[in-house]
Structure formats: C-alpha cells, structure tokens
Motif scaffolding. Structure first.
Motif, PDB file in Angstrom:
ATOM      1  N   GLU A   5      26.761  10.157 -24.932  1.00  0.00           N
ATOM      2  CA  GLU A   5      26.186  10.083 -23.528  1.00  0.00           C
ATOM      3  C   GLU A   5      25.714   8.567 -23.235  1.00  0.00           C
ATOM      4  O   GLU A   5      25.006   7.971 -24.064  1.00  0.00           O
ATOM      5  CB  GLU A   5      24.870  10.817 -23.756  1.00  0.00           C
ATOM      6  N   GLN A  59      20.653   3.550 -22.317  1.00  0.00           N
ATOM      7  CA  GLN A  59      20.648   4.363 -23.591  1.00  0.00           C
ATOM      8  C   GLN A  59      22.241   4.787 -23.931  1.00  0.00           C
ATOM      9  O   GLN A  59      22.735   5.380 -23.047  1.00  0.00           O
ATOM     10  CB  GLN A  59      19.611   5.569 -23.590  1.00  0.00           C
ATOM     11  N   LEU A  61      24.013   7.359 -26.673  1.00  0.00           N
ATOM     12  CA  LEU A  61      23.770   8.172 -27.820  1.00  0.00           C
ATOM     13  C   LEU A  61      25.123   8.757 -28.377  1.00  0.00           C
ATOM     14  O   LEU A  61      25.906   8.900 -27.669  1.00  0.00           O
ATOM     15  CB  LEU A  61      22.911   9.529 -27.317  1.00  0.00           C
ATOM     16  N   ASN A  63      26.232  11.919 -30.711  1.00  0.00           N
ATOM     17  CA  ASN A  63      25.862  13.517 -31.119  1.00  0.00           C
ATOM     18  C   ASN A  63      24.494  13.611 -30.915  1.00  0.00           C
ATOM     19  O   ASN A  63      23.652  14.058 -31.637  1.00  0.00           O
ATOM     20  CB  ASN A  63      26.266  13.603 -32.473  1.00  0.00           C
ATOM     21  N   GLY A  64      24.021  13.152 -29.702  1.00  0.00           N
ATOM     22  CA  GLY A  64      22.560  13.139 -29.485  1.00  0.00           C
ATOM     23  C   GLY A  64      21.500  12.186 -30.169  1.00  0.00           C
ATOM     24  O   GLY A  64      20.281  12.276 -29.819  1.00  0.00           O
ATOM     25  N   HIS A  65      22.173  11.335 -30.712  1.00  0.00           N
ATOM     26  CA  HIS A  65      21.191  10.230 -31.408  1.00  0.00           C
ATOM     27  C   HIS A  65      21.424   8.863 -31.265  1.00  0.00           C
ATOM     28  O   HIS A  65      22.796   8.663 -30.866  1.00  0.00           O
ATOM     29  CB  HIS A  65      21.417  10.351 -32.994  1.00  0.00           C
ATOM     30  N   GLU A  66      20.627   7.935 -31.249  1.00  0.00           N
ATOM     31  CA  GLU A  66      21.053   6.534 -31.187  1.00  0.00           C
ATOM     32  C   GLU A  66      22.039   6.284 -32.240  1.00  0.00           C
ATOM     33  O   GLU A  66      21.769   6.397 -33.474  1.00  0.00           O
ATOM     34  CB  GLU A  66      19.805   5.731 -31.337  1.00  0.00           C
ATOM     35  N   HIS A  67      23.176   5.575 -32.021  1.00  0.00           N
ATOM     36  CA  HIS A  67      24.093   5.586 -33.062  1.00  0.00           C
ATOM     37  C   HIS A  67      23.618   4.309 -33.875  1.00  0.00           C
ATOM     38  O   HIS A  67      23.318   3.121 -33.461  1.00  0.00           O
ATOM     39  CB  HIS A  67      25.625   5.215 -32.269  1.00  0.00           C
ATOM     40  N   ARG A  71      26.554   6.450 -38.436  1.00  0.00           N
ATOM     41  CA  ARG A  71      27.291   7.403 -37.709  1.00  0.00           C
ATOM     42  C   ARG A  71      28.750   6.784 -37.285  1.00  0.00           C
ATOM     43  O   ARG A  71      29.634   7.624 -36.795  1.00  0.00           O
ATOM     44  CB  ARG A  71      26.552   7.569 -36.611  1.00  0.00           C
TER      45      ARG A  71
END
Length: 303
Positions: A5, A59, A61, A63-67, A71
């Motif tokens: 995202e 931003q 992301l 998998n919904g997280h800051e990479h 990751r």
C-alpha cells in the motif's frame, strides 16, 4: 488483503518531481503491471518499494507494516540494470545469492530452476560464457530462489527471444498459482494485457490509470475499429468520421470520431475495396498508452 500500500508517496530530485502523490494498492496473489514512458517514474516507484530510495513524504506499507530490511528478505527483486559476478560459476553464484536471502534447501532449488530454465548444462560454467538472454534467466533464478512471497521484476522480458519470453511467462504464472504476488514493469503492452490482473500507468510522475484491463478500456468505450482490406490504409483516405489511424500494414486500427457511425464508415469502405475484417472493439492497451503519452498530448499539455 493488500500486500503493498502506497499513500501519498512523493519523490523529488532537485526541482524534478519524479513521483507525485502516488497512492496504490497491490492485492496479494495478483500480477500487477507497471507501465509508462521512459522517465515517467516507474523505476523510482519500484526502488522506493524496495527501500533503495526513500520517499520525501507519504507512507509505504508491506503486509500492513512499515517495511524494513527483515521484511525485504521475503521480496525478490530483478532490477532493470542487472549485474552478475562474471567470473563465478552459475551454481556458486546462485548459492551465494540464496544464502544472502536466507533461502532453504538451496541446492535442491538451484538444480530445479536451472533445469526448469534450460541452464543445467551451464551449472559449472562461468557467467561470462553466457549469452545476454541466458544471463537474464540466471538473474531471474537468483531473484526467486529463496521463494519470496513478493517478486518485483523491472522489464523482465527485455532482450529475451520469443521462446525464452514464453518460458519466463509460464514460470511467472506458475509462481502466481502458488500464491506469489508479482509486480512487473514492461513496455510490452501485449504482455501486460494478457498477463496482468491489474494495470497501473504512471505519466510525468502521476498515476493516470489503475485497475483491471476491462475497467480501463471501459473508460474509453467502443470507439475503435480493426480493419483489413485489399487496399490497406489507402482505403481510409477521405472517409469522414475517422479521428486517427494506427497502421500495422495488413491491419489498420482506427479511432472513430465522437458521434460518428461506424456503420457509415463500413458503407464508404465497401464502395472502395473488398473488406476481410471489420470489427468494432475497445481500444487496446497500446492505443490507450499512446493516447495518454503521445507527443501530441504532451504538446497540448504544455500549451
């Protein structure tokens, strides 16, 4: 669920805005095509996803997280500008790349992929002995060897002959069936049309298309004719209702002017020549690309 995202991502280089307020969602398990002219911002966008570059704002992301670097071990990246250690043997090079990415059962997978991509006989040969196409297949194996859940390919078909391009296409589709998400940038509109679940186009740093091919074509309507006749393009001269002709020699792709009747164009053509094909269709992705990025549009944009 979306594996990637981007929200309001912007990247500048001095006074040049390479990527301008880009928002994008890549669903898990999809094949997502990135298209756009050279210098449009495709590679910059990919490099930001890979954390090679950082956005000035916005931003990003995974998998919904800051990479982060951990990751990114679950991502395979084939850059447009490829580099290989020429003096290394193929098997050793792949083992080196696999260990860098903490791959498992590497020797088994090295043999599997070398065989799958017709390179097994070169396993003990040095990289410098390979042709350009073979090196590209080798780089692709290095990209997928550690079985990443996300694969990003920058111009993966560039320089491949039709047989190897078809082989690579089959492998990409196999990986998708196993749940892998694939992003690839390409200038081959036909390949993007046939393979991609979603297509994203960036032009002058801005997103101009994003969706399925059907959704994108639906924005333009059925304003295209595909015509084959004994006279070829000369048969179209002087016929009203034609806005633009893309000549492929044996076939002409005709854009119909707004409000014009394709049936009337057919009637006028039949007065001149014998028609072997006359099809009303949606514009191809290639035609849509040209409509957006043609020199004529660029000139109009700056007027």
């Amino acid at each position: 669920m979306n594996i990637i995202e981007l929200s309001g991502v912007t990247k500048t280089f001095g006074s040049v805005v390479a990527v301008d307020d880009l928002s994008l969602k890549v669903p898990k398990g999809s094949i997502y095509g990135f298209i756009g002219p050279n210098g449009s911002g495709k590679t910059t966008s990919i490099r930001m996803i890979m954390k090679i570059m950082y956005p000035d704002k916005g931003q990003l992301l995974i998998n919904g997280h800051e990479h982060d670097s951990q990751r990114l071990r679950n991502v395979g990246y084939l850059p447009e500008d490829r580099g290989l250690y020429k003096k290394m043997k193929l098997g050793d090079l792949l083992l080196f790349h696999g260990e860098l990415n903490e791959g498992k059962d590497l020797k088994k997978w090295i043999d599997y992929w070398l065989d799958r991509l017709d390179l097994m006989e070169y396993k003990e040969k040095k990289v410098e002995t390979l042709s350009k196409g073979m090196k590209q297949k080798l780089q692709f194996i290095a990209t997928i060897l550690h079985q990443p859940e996300l694969i990003i390919l920058d111009e993966p078909f560039s320089g491949l002959d039709p047989i190897n391009a078809d082989l690579l296409k089959d492998v990409i589709l196999e990986l998708q069936k196993k749940g892998t998400t694939i992003i690839f940038s390409t200038h081959d509109m036909s390949m993007a049309e046939k393979m991609c679940d979603y297509i994203f186009m960036i032009y002058q740093g801005k997103k101009v298309l994003d969706g399925t091919l059907t959704d994108i074509q639906g924005q333009y309507g059925n304003d295209t004719l595909q015509i084959q006749s004994e006279m070829g393009i000369s048969a179209l001269e002087g016929i009203a209702g034609i806005e633009k002709v893309n000549d492929f020699g044996k076939l002409q792709e005709v854009r119909v002017s707004s409000g014009s009747d394709p049936q009337q164009i057919l009637i006028e053509l039949l007065k001149k020549t014998r028609i072997s094909r006359f099809e009303i269709t949606k514009p191809s992705l290639n035609d849509i690309f040209i409509r957006i990025a043609s020199p004529e549009r660029k000139e109009a944009h700056h007027e």
